[in-house]
Design a protein around this motif. Structure first.
Motif, mmCIF file in Angstrom:
data_model
loop_
_atom_site.group_PDB
_atom_site.id
_atom_site.type_symbol
_atom_site.label_atom_id
_atom_site.label_comp_id
_atom_site.label_asym_id
_atom_site.label_seq_id
_atom_site.Cartn_x
_atom_site.Cartn_y
_atom_site.Cartn_z
ATOM 1 N N SER A 94 0.839 -1.352 -0.146
ATOM 2 C CA SER A 94 0.035 -0.178 0.060
ATOM 3 C C SER A 94 0.747 1.305 0.063
ATOM 4 O O SER A 94 1.949 1.233 0.531
ATOM 5 C CB SER A 94 -0.833 0.009 1.122
ATOM 6 O OG SER A 94 -0.196 -0.061 2.565
ATOM 7 N N GLU A 95 0.422 2.382 -0.611
ATOM 8 C CA GLU A 95 1.152 3.448 -0.575
ATOM 9 C C GLU A 95 1.343 4.157 0.808
ATOM 10 O O GLU A 95 0.580 3.950 1.661
ATOM 11 C CB GLU A 95 0.320 4.550 -1.377
ATOM 12 C CG GLU A 95 0.485 4.412 -2.955
ATOM 13 C CD GLU A 95 -0.418 5.349 -3.879
ATOM 14 O OE1 GLU A 95 -0.118 6.517 -3.369
ATOM 15 O OE2 GLU A 95 -0.688 4.922 -4.743
ATOM 16 N N GLY A 96 2.278 4.705 0.890
ATOM 17 C CA GLY A 96 2.951 5.283 2.132
ATOM 18 C C GLY A 96 2.735 6.695 2.120
ATOM 19 O O GLY A 96 1.607 7.007 1.587
ATOM 20 N N ILE A 97 3.267 7.443 2.934
ATOM 21 C CA ILE A 97 3.146 8.841 3.432
ATOM 22 C C ILE A 97 3.415 9.513 2.082
ATOM 23 O O ILE A 97 4.478 9.377 1.254
ATOM 24 C CB ILE A 97 4.045 9.474 4.360
ATOM 25 C CG1 ILE A 97 3.414 8.677 5.540
ATOM 26 C CG2 ILE A 97 3.904 10.871 4.464
ATOM 27 C CD1 ILE A 97 4.452 9.011 6.880
ATOM 28 N N THR A 98 2.681 10.403 1.216
ATOM 29 C CA THR A 98 2.941 11.023 0.129
ATOM 30 C C THR A 98 3.141 12.581 0.516
ATOM 31 O O THR A 98 2.667 13.147 1.592
ATOM 32 C CB THR A 98 1.873 10.977 -0.769
ATOM 33 O OG1 THR A 98 0.588 11.420 -0.233
ATOM 34 C CG2 THR A 98 1.560 9.556 -1.295
ATOM 35 N N LEU A 99 3.923 13.412 -0.191
ATOM 36 C CA LEU A 99 4.166 14.778 -0.032
ATOM 37 C C LEU A 99 3.004 15.580 -0.387
ATOM 38 O O LEU A 99 2.607 15.323 -1.775
ATOM 39 C CB LEU A 99 5.550 15.112 -0.414
ATOM 40 C CG LEU A 99 6.626 14.429 0.029
ATOM 41 C CD1 LEU A 99 7.896 14.983 -0.732
ATOM 42 C CD2 LEU A 99 6.701 14.671 1.493
ATOM 43 N N ALA A 100 2.354 16.375 0.149
ATOM 44 C CA ALA A 100 1.294 17.382 -0.130
ATOM 45 C C ALA A 100 1.837 18.378 -1.172
ATOM 46 O O ALA A 100 1.321 18.888 -2.072
ATOM 47 C CB ALA A 100 0.779 18.103 0.881
ATOM 48 N N GLU A 101 3.277 18.936 -0.897
ATOM 49 C CA GLU A 101 3.877 19.908 -2.040
ATOM 50 C C GLU A 101 5.486 19.849 -1.913
ATOM 51 O O GLU A 101 5.889 19.277 -0.819
ATOM 52 C CB GLU A 101 3.468 21.419 -1.426
ATOM 53 C CG GLU A 101 3.796 21.443 -0.204
ATOM 54 C CD GLU A 101 3.266 23.360 0.274
ATOM 55 O OE1 GLU A 101 4.263 23.816 0.468
ATOM 56 O OE2 GLU A 101 2.398 23.427 0.103
ATOM 57 N N THR A 102 5.952 20.263 -2.713
ATOM 58 C CA THR A 102 7.599 20.080 -2.715
ATOM 59 C C THR A 102 8.031 21.579 -3.238
ATOM 60 O O THR A 102 7.494 22.446 -3.789
ATOM 61 C CB THR A 102 7.695 19.194 -3.993
ATOM 62 O OG1 THR A 102 7.201 17.953 -3.904
ATOM 63 C CG2 THR A 102 9.353 19.028 -4.071
ATOM 64 N N VAL A 103 9.019 21.941 -2.243
ATOM 65 C CA VAL A 103 9.830 23.217 -2.578
ATOM 66 C C VAL A 103 11.093 23.141 -3.051
ATOM 67 O O VAL A 103 11.741 22.381 -2.564
ATOM 68 C CB VAL A 103 9.592 24.002 -0.965
ATOM 69 C CG1 VAL A 103 10.477 25.063 -0.924
ATOM 70 C CG2 VAL A 103 8.302 23.974 -0.506
ATOM 71 N N VAL A 104 11.281 23.689 -4.151
ATOM 72 C CA VAL A 104 12.491 23.658 -4.889
ATOM 73 C C VAL A 104 13.149 24.965 -4.651
ATOM 74 O O VAL A 104 12.687 26.125 -4.729
ATOM 75 C CB VAL A 104 12.268 23.436 -6.416
ATOM 76 C CG1 VAL A 104 13.644 23.268 -6.852
ATOM 77 C CG2 VAL A 104 11.718 21.998 -6.567
ATOM 78 N N THR A 105 14.278 25.090 -4.107
ATOM 79 C CA THR A 105 15.017 26.020 -3.884
ATOM 80 C C THR A 105 16.268 26.237 -4.708
ATOM 81 O O THR A 105 16.885 25.360 -5.369
ATOM 82 C CB THR A 105 15.630 26.291 -2.537
ATOM 83 O OG1 THR A 105 16.587 25.133 -2.292
ATOM 84 C CG2 THR A 105 14.759 26.427 -1.422
ATOM 85 N N ALA A 106 16.811 27.413 -5.155
ATOM 86 C CA ALA A 106 17.856 27.697 -6.114
ATOM 87 C C ALA A 106 19.026 28.000 -5.251
ATOM 88 O O ALA A 106 20.137 28.845 -5.400
ATOM 89 C CB ALA A 106 17.735 28.872 -7.022
ATOM 90 N N LEU A 107 19.449 27.419 -4.098
ATOM 91 C CA LEU A 107 20.632 27.578 -3.191
ATOM 92 C C LEU A 107 22.034 27.157 -3.965
ATOM 93 O O LEU A 107 22.141 25.941 -4.303
ATOM 94 C CB LEU A 107 20.420 26.788 -2.024
ATOM 95 C CG LEU A 107 21.362 27.122 -0.797
ATOM 96 C CD1 LEU A 107 21.361 28.603 -0.307
ATOM 97 C CD2 LEU A 107 20.891 26.033 0.068
ATOM 98 N N GLY A 108 22.753 28.102 -3.903
ATOM 99 C CA GLY A 108 24.173 27.691 -4.346
ATOM 100 C C GLY A 108 24.338 27.843 -5.889
ATOM 101 O O GLY A 108 25.163 27.360 -6.420
ATOM 102 N N ILE A 109 23.310 28.290 -6.544
ATOM 103 C CA ILE A 109 23.247 28.459 -7.947
ATOM 104 C C ILE A 109 23.856 29.847 -8.381
ATOM 105 O O ILE A 109 23.404 30.955 -7.710
ATOM 106 C CB ILE A 109 21.804 28.419 -8.810
ATOM 107 C CG1 ILE A 109 21.554 26.945 -8.610
ATOM 108 C CG2 ILE A 109 22.029 28.671 -10.268
ATOM 109 C CD1 ILE A 109 19.999 26.612 -9.114
ATOM 110 N N SER A 110 25.052 30.227 -9.139
ATOM 111 C CA SER A 110 25.392 31.490 -9.481
ATOM 112 C C SER A 110 25.223 31.748 -10.748
ATOM 113 O O SER A 110 24.721 30.947 -11.842
ATOM 114 C CB SER A 110 26.940 31.400 -9.246
ATOM 115 O OG SER A 110 27.402 30.589 -10.366
#
Length: 128
Positions: A94-110
């Motif tokens: 059975s499916e486990g815990i699913t993420l409601a939303e995903t946050v993508v950051t641009a940390l370290g991108i020059s």
């Protein structure tokens, strides 16, 4: 005579350990009935394990009836099953815990220089 007895005992001991192992087969599927490709099937407390193939099937050798199979797959709840006297064990995860939303950051991108900034402007000066 003593050597012959020891040899026979060693052969019988090796034979019983080989005969004690059984092969378990089965399939791993999700609730909708689709096979799970690459699911992990391993013996609890050991490093013995296998993964399911493209049809969701697996084959694993177990040492005893008291062995416990652990079946896991990313995004699904793990399942533990005692082998008992079964030869084929089909599992539905059975499916486990699913993420409601995903946050993508641009940390370290020059920021790099744009292609248009690479051309020199002469502004009235002559270059040779």
């Amino acid at each position: 005579m003593k050597r012959l007895t020891l040899t026979i005992f060693s052969v019988l001991l090796a034979l019983t350990s080989v005969l004690a192992q059984r092969t378990i087969t089965g399939t791993v599927k999700e609730i909708s009935g689709e096979p799970l490709i690459g699911a992990n099937v391993y013996l609890k407390g050991t490093t013995t394990g296998t993964t399911t193939d493209i049809d969701g099937t697996y084959t694993i050798d177990v040492p005893s009836e008291s062995s416990i199979l652990v079946i896991s797959y990313i995004g699904y709840n793990d399942q533990e099953i005692t082998v008992g006297n079964q030869q084929q064990i089909d599992i539905t995860l059975s499916e486990g815990i699913t993420l409601a939303e995903t946050v993508v950051t641009a940390l370290g991108i020059s920021r790099s220089q744009k292609f248009s900034d690479l051309f020199c402007s002469t502004s009235g000066r002559r270059t040779t």
